[in-house]
Design a protein around this motif. Structure first.
Motif, PDB file in Angstrom:
ATOM      1  N   MET A  56       0.836  -1.202   0.000  1.00  0.00           N
ATOM      2  CA  MET A  56       0.000   0.000   0.000  1.00  0.00           C
ATOM      3  C   MET A  56       0.877   1.261   0.000  1.00  0.00           C
ATOM      4  SD  MET A  56      -2.973   1.060   2.725  1.00  0.00           S
ATOM      5  CE  MET A  56      -3.854  -0.474   2.896  1.00  0.00           C
ATOM      6  N   LYS A  57       0.480   2.266  -0.779  1.00  0.00           N
ATOM      7  CA  LYS A  57       1.266   3.508  -0.813  1.00  0.00           C
ATOM      8  C   LYS A  57       1.120   4.268   0.510  1.00  0.00           C
ATOM      9  CE  LYS A  57       0.730   4.351  -5.737  1.00  0.00           C
ATOM     10  NZ  LYS A  57      -0.219   4.935  -6.685  1.00  0.00           N
ATOM     11  N   LYS A  58       2.126   5.111   0.791  1.00  0.00           N
ATOM     12  CA  LYS A  58       2.107   5.863   2.059  1.00  0.00           C
ATOM     13  C   LYS A  58       0.834   6.703   2.207  1.00  0.00           C
ATOM     14  CE  LYS A  58       6.769   6.333   3.663  1.00  0.00           C
ATOM     15  NZ  LYS A  58       7.897   7.188   3.970  1.00  0.00           N
ATOM     16  N   ILE A  59       0.420   7.331   1.116  1.00  0.00           N
ATOM     17  CA  ILE A  59      -0.763   8.200   1.179  1.00  0.00           C
ATOM     18  C   ILE A  59      -2.019   7.378   1.505  1.00  0.00           C
ATOM     19  CG2 ILE A  59      -1.141   8.146  -1.341  1.00  0.00           C
ATOM     20  CD1 ILE A  59      -2.072  11.059  -1.158  1.00  0.00           C
ATOM     21  N   GLU A  60      -2.071   6.153   0.967  1.00  0.00           N
ATOM     22  CA  GLU A  60      -3.240   5.300   1.238  1.00  0.00           C
ATOM     23  C   GLU A  60      -3.220   4.803   2.689  1.00  0.00           C
ATOM     24  OE1 GLU A  60      -3.380   3.697  -3.369  1.00  0.00           O
ATOM     25  OE2 GLU A  60      -2.606   2.380  -1.795  1.00  0.00           O
ATOM     26  N   GLN A  61      -2.015   4.481   3.156  1.00  0.00           N
ATOM     27  CA  GLN A  61      -1.895   4.056   4.559  1.00  0.00           C
ATOM     28  C   GLN A  61      -2.355   5.160   5.493  1.00  0.00           C
ATOM     29  OE1 GLN A  61       2.128   3.018   5.490  1.00  0.00           O
ATOM     30  NE2 GLN A  61       2.029   1.078   4.380  1.00  0.00           N
ATOM     31  N   ALA A  62      -1.913   6.393   5.185  1.00  0.00           N
ATOM     32  CA  ALA A  62      -2.271   7.541   6.030  1.00  0.00           C
ATOM     33  C   ALA A  62      -3.783   7.760   6.003  1.00  0.00           C
ATOM     34  CB  ALA A  62      -1.530   8.789   5.569  1.00  0.00           C
ATOM     35  N   ALA A  63      -4.390   7.649   4.799  1.00  0.00           N
ATOM     36  CA  ALA A  63      -5.844   7.845   4.684  1.00  0.00           C
ATOM     37  C   ALA A  63      -6.582   6.788   5.512  1.00  0.00           C
ATOM     38  CB  ALA A  63      -6.271   7.770   3.222  1.00  0.00           C
ATOM     39  N   GLN A  64      -6.079   5.559   5.474  1.00  0.00           N
ATOM     40  CA  GLN A  64      -6.720   4.478   6.231  1.00  0.00           C
ATOM     41  C   GLN A  64      -6.639   4.732   7.747  1.00  0.00           C
ATOM     42  OE1 GLN A  64      -4.989   0.428   6.404  1.00  0.00           O
ATOM     43  NE2 GLN A  64      -6.617  -0.086   4.951  1.00  0.00           N
ATOM     44  N   LEU A  65      -5.462   5.154   8.192  1.00  0.00           N
ATOM     45  CA  LEU A  65      -5.284   5.433   9.627  1.00  0.00           C
ATOM     46  C   LEU A  65      -6.198   6.567  10.085  1.00  0.00           C
ATOM     47  CD1 LEU A  65      -1.440   5.294  10.324  1.00  0.00           C
ATOM     48  CD2 LEU A  65      -3.227   4.100  11.603  1.00  0.00           C
ATOM     49  N   ILE A  66      -6.305   7.611   9.248  1.00  0.00           N
ATOM     50  CA  ILE A  66      -7.165   8.743   9.620  1.00  0.00           C
ATOM     51  C   ILE A  66      -8.637   8.305   9.606  1.00  0.00           C
ATOM     52  CG2 ILE A  66      -7.913  11.091   9.005  1.00  0.00           C
ATOM     53  CD1 ILE A  66      -5.062  11.619   8.026  1.00  0.00           C
ATOM     54  N   GLU A  67      -9.019   7.526   8.601  1.00  0.00           N
ATOM     55  CA  GLU A  67     -10.402   7.012   8.537  1.00  0.00           C
ATOM     56  C   GLU A  67     -10.736   6.244   9.830  1.00  0.00           C
ATOM     57  OE1 GLU A  67     -13.068   7.193   6.587  1.00  0.00           O
ATOM     58  OE2 GLU A  67     -14.139   5.585   7.658  1.00  0.00           O
ATOM     59  N   GLN A  68      -9.802   5.400  10.275  1.00  0.00           N
ATOM     60  CA  GLN A  68     -10.042   4.607  11.496  1.00  0.00           C
ATOM     61  C   GLN A  68     -10.163   5.490  12.736  1.00  0.00           C
ATOM     62  OE1 GLN A  68      -6.609   2.091  11.323  1.00  0.00           O
ATOM     63  NE2 GLN A  68      -7.501   0.729   9.789  1.00  0.00           N
TER      64      GLN A  68
END
Ligand SMILES: C[S@@+](CC[C@H](N)C(=O)[O-])C[C@H]1O[C@@H](n2cnc3c(N)ncnc32)[C@H](O)[C@@H]1O
Ligand SMILES: [Zn+2]
Length: 275
Positions: free
Chosen positions: A1-13
């Motif tokens: 997973m790209k860094k930006i997608e990881q960050a989006a997932q963490l923020i979503e959670q």
């Protein structure tokens, strides 16, 4: 997973922790943007962080300082401090901790402390310096990295279990707003001999003496139940980071190194406070 997608997932959670810095509305995540109920939009950067600070960051703390801090901290300069803070957090009654580091710089403190914890945690680092957050997102995975002003942070009231504030400025009004009723502030401030080997080279004798009495008094005006722990040791500086040690602190701004420093004194106060 790209860094930006990881960050989006963490923020979503963890989106319930966020608040719009413009209108104080609730936030949602759409793809790689964080958007409030009034449609103020903040886009995640490709490198995996989010910028909530509308102005340009102050230029004093720059990439060179943060890279130097990263190198020195990774070599273990503050390992004993990190262990002590992790033990303090583990001993507090938070089953799963939400941990904010306000003025997190390049993020190593937050990363190392959360790695040492015996409990699950969500780590959120915030700094006004974009270069600090860029460096944090470059090196550390699994935390949320945000550019923001700690005096007006983009986070909901009363949701933080642990608020770290390490060698950074404070805003106690804002800290109290962020903390959960059972939450704890853990603030680290220098004591008189902190980095004395550097001070000796850059300051005259009078300037070298430092006292943290005023800082302590200021905290006491805002927080009750203060517990103060001292940590004092000398750290043997590995030769490959001696130059970084010089570059990691504002104390040496504009000053040339006279003598490489082989060991450096860490002399800090850890203040644990409840509102
Ligand atoms: C001495 S550095 C310490 C950084 C980090 N805690 C560490 O120990 O490596 C002070 C930090 O406070 C940050 N800072 C200063 N004013 C701030 C503000 N209003 N909001 C957020 N961060 C701020 C600076 O950008 C800088 O990264
Ligand atoms: Zn808004």
């Amino acid at each position: 997973m790209k860094k930006i997608e990881q960050a989006a997932q963490l923020i979503e959670q963890n989106k319930s922790l966020f608040i719009c810095p413009i209108c104080r509305g609730e936030m949602r995540v759409e793809n790689t943007s964080v958007i409030c109920t009034s449609n103020h939009q903040f886009d995640l950067a490709k490198k995996g962080y989010i910028n909530f600070y509308a102005k340009s960051s102050p230029k004093d703390y720059d990439k060179k300082l943060f890279e130097a801090r990263y190198n020195v901290i990774q070599k273990g300069m503050y390992d004993r401090l990190h262990q002590k803070i992790a033990d303090i957090i583990d001993a507090l009654d938070h089953r799963s901790a939400t941990i904010f580091d306000l003025g997190c710089g390049e993020g190593s403190h937050l990363q190392k402390i959360t790695n040492k914890l015996n409990r699950s945690s969500v780590g959120i680092g915030m700094d006004i310096a974009k270069d600090g957050i860029l460096t944090a997102a470059k090196y550390h995975q699994g935390q949320i990295w945000t550019v923001a002003d700690l005096a007006k942070s983009p986070f909901q009231s009363g949701k933080t279990d642990i608020l770290l504030n390490i060698l950074s400025p404070a805003n106690y009004q804002e800290f109290k707003r962020l903390l959960h009723t059972d939450g704890h502030l853990i603030k680290v401030i220098p004591r008189s001999n902190y980095l004395q080997e550097i001070r000796e080279q850059v300051m005259d004798e009078k300037q070298q003496s430092y006292t943290n009495t005023e800082v302590l008094e200021h905290i006491k005006q805002h927080f009750e139940n203060l517990e103060v722990q001292t940590i004092h040791y000398q750290w043997q500086v590995p030769p490959d980071v001696r130059e970084d040690l010089w570059n990691m602190t504002p104390l040496t701004w504009g000053k040339e190194i006279k003598q490489p420093i082989e060991k450096v004194t860490i002399d800090l106060e850890i203040i644990i406070a409840q509102k």
